[in-house]
Design an enzyme around this catalytic site. Structure first.
Site, mmCIF file in Angstrom:
data_model
loop_
_atom_site.group_PDB
_atom_site.id
_atom_site.type_symbol
_atom_site.label_atom_id
_atom_site.label_comp_id
_atom_site.label_asym_id
_atom_site.label_seq_id
_atom_site.Cartn_x
_atom_site.Cartn_y
_atom_site.Cartn_z
ATOM 1 N N LYS A 1 0.863 -1.190 0.000
ATOM 2 C CA LYS A 1 0.000 0.000 0.000
ATOM 3 C C LYS A 1 0.896 1.235 0.000
ATOM 4 O O LYS A 1 1.976 1.221 0.625
ATOM 5 C CB LYS A 1 -0.879 -0.051 1.254
ATOM 6 C CG LYS A 1 -1.934 1.048 1.347
ATOM 7 C CD LYS A 1 -2.820 0.825 2.574
ATOM 8 C CE LYS A 1 -3.894 1.879 2.731
ATOM 9 N NZ LYS A 1 -4.769 1.632 3.895
ATOM 10 N N SER B 1 -9.617 1.741 2.864
ATOM 11 C CA SER B 1 -8.725 2.494 2.022
ATOM 12 C C SER B 1 -7.697 1.630 1.269
ATOM 13 O O SER B 1 -7.100 2.109 0.309
ATOM 14 C CB SER B 1 -7.987 3.527 2.867
ATOM 15 O OG SER B 1 -7.209 2.898 3.874
ATOM 16 N N SER C 1 -9.854 -0.854 6.991
ATOM 17 C CA SER C 1 -9.304 -0.675 5.642
ATOM 18 C C SER C 1 -8.593 -1.865 5.034
ATOM 19 O O SER C 1 -8.222 -1.824 3.869
ATOM 20 C CB SER C 1 -8.355 0.516 5.618
ATOM 21 O OG SER C 1 -9.108 1.689 5.556
HETATM 22 N N1 GLN Z 1 -13.269 3.820 6.331
HETATM 23 C C1 GLN Z 1 -12.537 4.208 7.497
HETATM 24 C C2 GLN Z 1 -12.134 5.648 7.392
HETATM 25 O O1 GLN Z 1 -12.431 6.223 6.413
HETATM 26 C C3 GLN Z 1 -11.384 3.289 7.700
HETATM 27 C C4 GLN Z 1 -10.088 3.780 7.218
HETATM 28 C C5 GLN Z 1 -8.922 2.889 7.531
HETATM 29 O O2 GLN Z 1 -9.054 1.822 8.136
HETATM 30 N N2 GLN Z 1 -7.742 3.371 7.162
HETATM 31 O O3 GLN Z 1 -11.550 6.204 8.263
#
Ligand code: GLN
Length: 483
Positions: free
Chosen positions: A76, A151, A175
Site C-alpha cells: 500500500k 482504504s 481498511s
Molecule cells: N473507512 C474508514 C475511514 O475512512 C477506515 C479507514 C482505515 O481503516 N484506514 O476512516
C-alpha cells in the site's frame, strides 16, 4: 500459473519455476489488467526483475533467505520502501521518496520477498472506496462499475485481479477487511502491536495496524509470520515471541468445542442488507455443521463505535498530518509570499477534500472548550466498547459478524454523503478501538448483485492463532473464492 504464495513458494523450491518467471507472469497480468483496474500508482519493472534475478541466484547457490525468497508482494502506498515515492495517494507527498524501509519492508527483504508496486489507496487512508486518491480511481475486479473498497482498495483489487499473489494494507477502521470483503479475498487485521508501525505513514496512531491481503488463510498466516515481531523502533510494538502461525495450519482444525459468539446488536440492524445477511447465516450454519457451537453475546456500547472512531481518528489525524506543511516534506506552494501563506497554500492545494474535512473535525474536537464534550467522551466510549468485547470473549472463543452491511458500492454512490459512508464501517471499527484482531473471509456471493460477501471473525488480543485456524477450517471445507 500458480496463484497463492504457498503454491509459488513450493514451485520455486522444487525448481519448477524461477522468480524471474514468476515476476514476469505477474507483471504481464498487471499490464493486461491495469487499464481497467488501476490498482497501482506505480510499478517499477526494472527494480522488481533485478530483485528476482538476485533471488534466483541465491536459490541456485543454495542460499535462499526463506521459503518465500523470490515471491512478489504489493505494498500500500503509505508503507515506506527505500528509494520509492511514498505518496499516500496525496498530492502533497507526490514527490516524496522514502529515505528508509518500513520495518515490515525490511523484514520482507530479509525473507527475500519482493516489494511489487505501490498500491492505490484513499488519500492518507481516509475513506472506504479508493475514490479519495489524488491519482486514480481503482475499480473492483469483480464488477468494474463498483469500488474495490478502501482504504487499501488497490491492494485488494491487485490480489483479486491476479496482478499479484498478495499485498500489504493498513487497517485503522476496517481498511484491510472491508476491501477484502468487497473484492472476495482474505484480509487480516492483526492485534495492535503485533506488527511494527515504523515506516507506516501515520493516520491515527492508536488504531493503525499493517496486515496481509491474500487469496487464502494460509497465505495470510505466512505473510503475517514474515512481517510481525518486536521492533524497538515502534514504542507500541509488543515484545513477544510467537511460534509460526502458518505451521499451526498444517491440518484443518477440528471445530468441535469451539464457541462462536454472535453479537446480537450486529444482526439487529436496519442497515444490514438481506442478501448479505443470508450469506452470513449460511456461513453460521456451515460452522455449526462442522461442530462449532454458537452463543449469543452482547456488545451494548458498540452502537457508539462509529461516533467514537470518527472523533478519535480525526483528532489523531489532525496532529499527525500537521507535519505536512510544505517546509520539510512534499509539495510547497510556489506563489506564497510569506511563511503563513506557504503553510496555508501548500496545505490548501496539497490535501484533498476528505483529508481537509478530517483535519478540521479533528482540530475542532481537540480544541479547548470541546475537548471534554467530544474527545474525552469518545475515549470513555472506547473503554466501554473494549470492556464489552472482553466480557463477550469470556463466553466464546471468537465472534462472527458480517464484515460490511452491504456489498461493494457503485462508483460515486457516496460522493456527496460522507456520513452514510462512515456508517458502513459499523462492523469493522470496534476491533480497532479495542486493538483486537479480525479477519474477513470470502463466504459467498450476494443473490441480488452477484458481488462477494465477506464474513468477519473477531478474536481477542493475540488471538490470531485460533482466528486463523478456525478460518482455515472454514475455508478448506468451503471454497467460495472465485477469480
Ligand atoms: N473507512 C474508514 C475511514 O475512512 C477506515 C479507514 C482505515 O481503516 N484506514 O476512516
Amino acid at each position: 500459473m500458480e496463484k497463492t504464495l504457498h503454491e509459488i513458494s513450493k514451485s520455486l523450491n522444487d525448481g519448477a519455476v524461477t522468480s524471474v518467471e514468476v515476476c514476469e507472469a505477474f507483471l504481464g497480468k498487471t499490464e493486461q489488467m491495469e487499464p481497467s483496474i488501476q490498482a497501482f500508482i506505480s510499478v517499477d519493472v526494472e527494480k522488481i526483475l533485478k530483485m528476482a534475478v538476485e533471488a534466483d541466484s541465491r536459490r541456485t547457490r543454495g542460499d535462499s533467505l526463506s521459503p518465500l525468497d523470490g515471491v512478489p508482494v504489493a505494498l500500500k502506498d503509505n508503507i515506506m520502501e527505500e528509494g520509492s515515492v511514498c505518496s499516500c495517494a496525496s498530492k502533497i507527498l507526490s514527490n516524496v521518496t522514502s529515505p528508509y524501509d518500513a520495518t515490515v519492508v525490511a523484514k520482507m527483504r530479509a525473507a527475500g520477498i519482493i516489494p511489487f508496486g505501490r498500491a492505490n489507496m484513499d488519500e492518507f487512508a481516509m475513506g472506504s472506496t479508493c475514490e479519495n486518491s489524488a491519482f486514480a480511481k481503482t475499480a473492483n475486479p469483480r464488477d468494474t462499475t463498483r469500488v474495490p473498497g478502501g482504504s487499501s482498495g488497490g491492494s485488494a483489487a491487485a490480489v483479486a485481479a491476479g496482478e499479484v499473489p498478495a499485498a500489504l494494507g493498513s487497517d485503522t477502521g476496517g481498511s484491510i477487511r472491508q476491501p477484502a470483503s468487497f473484492c472476495g479475498v482474505v484480509g487480516l487485521k492483526p492485534t495492535y502491536g503485533r506488527v511494527s508501525r515504523y515506516g507506516l505513514v501515520a493516520f491515527a496512531s492508536s488504531l493503525d495496524q499493517i496486515g496481509p491481503i491474500t487469496r487464502d488463510t494460509r497465505d495470510a498466516a505466512l505473510l503475517l509470520d514474515a512481517i510481525s515481531g518486536h521492533d524497538p523502533k515502534d514504542s507500541t510494538s509488543l515484545n513477544l515471541e510467537s511460534a509460526s502461525l502458518a505451521d499451526t495450519l498444517a491440518e484443518p482444525m477440528d471445530l468441535k468445542g469451539i464457541k462462536i459468539g454472535l453479537p446480537k446488536e450486529y444482526f439487529e440492524r436496519d442497515g444490514l442488507d438481506a442478501d448479505v445477511e443470508k450469506v452470513v447465516d449460511e456461513a453460521i450454519a456451515k460452522f455449526k455443521d462442522m461442530g462449532a457451537e454458537t452463543v449469543a453475546v452482547s456488545l451494548p456500547h458498540a452502537e457508539f463505535a462509529v461516533a467514537a472512531y470518527y472523533v478519535i481518528a480525526t483528532a489523531e489525524a489532525s496532529a499527525n498530518l500537521a507535519r505536512f506543511d510544505g517546509i520539510r516534506y512534499g509539495q510547497r506552494s510556489v506563489d506564497a509570499l510569506d511563511l503563513m501563506e506557504t503553510y496555508l497554500k501548500s496545505r490548501g492545494d496539497g490535501f484533498g477534500e476528505e483529508v481537509k474535512r478530517r483535519i478540521l473535525l479533528g482540530t475542532f474536537v481537540l480544541s479547548s472548550g470541546y475537548y471534554d464534550a467530544y474527545y474525552l467522551k469518545a475515549q470513555k466510549a472506547r473503554t466501554l466498547i473494549r470492556e464489552d468485547f472482553e466480557a463477550a470473549f469470556e463466553k466464546c472463543d471468537i465472534m462472527l459478524s458480517p464484515t460490511t452491511p452491504t456489498t461493494a458500492f457503485k462508483s460515486g454512490e457516496f460522493a456527496s454523503d460522507p456520513l452514510q459512508m462512515y456508517l458502513a464501517d459499523i462492523y469493522t471499527i470496534s476491533l480497532n478501538l479495542t486493538g483486537f484482531c479480525g479477519i474477513s473471509l470470502p463466504a459467498g456471493n450476494s443473490a441480488s448483485d452477484g458481488m462477494p460477501v465477506g464474513v468477519q471473525l473477531m478474536g481477542p488480543a493475540l488471538g490470531e492463532e485460533k482466528l486463523l485456524s478456525v478460518s482455515h477450517a472454514f475455508e478448506t471445507s468451503t471454497v467460495y473464492t472465485q477469480y
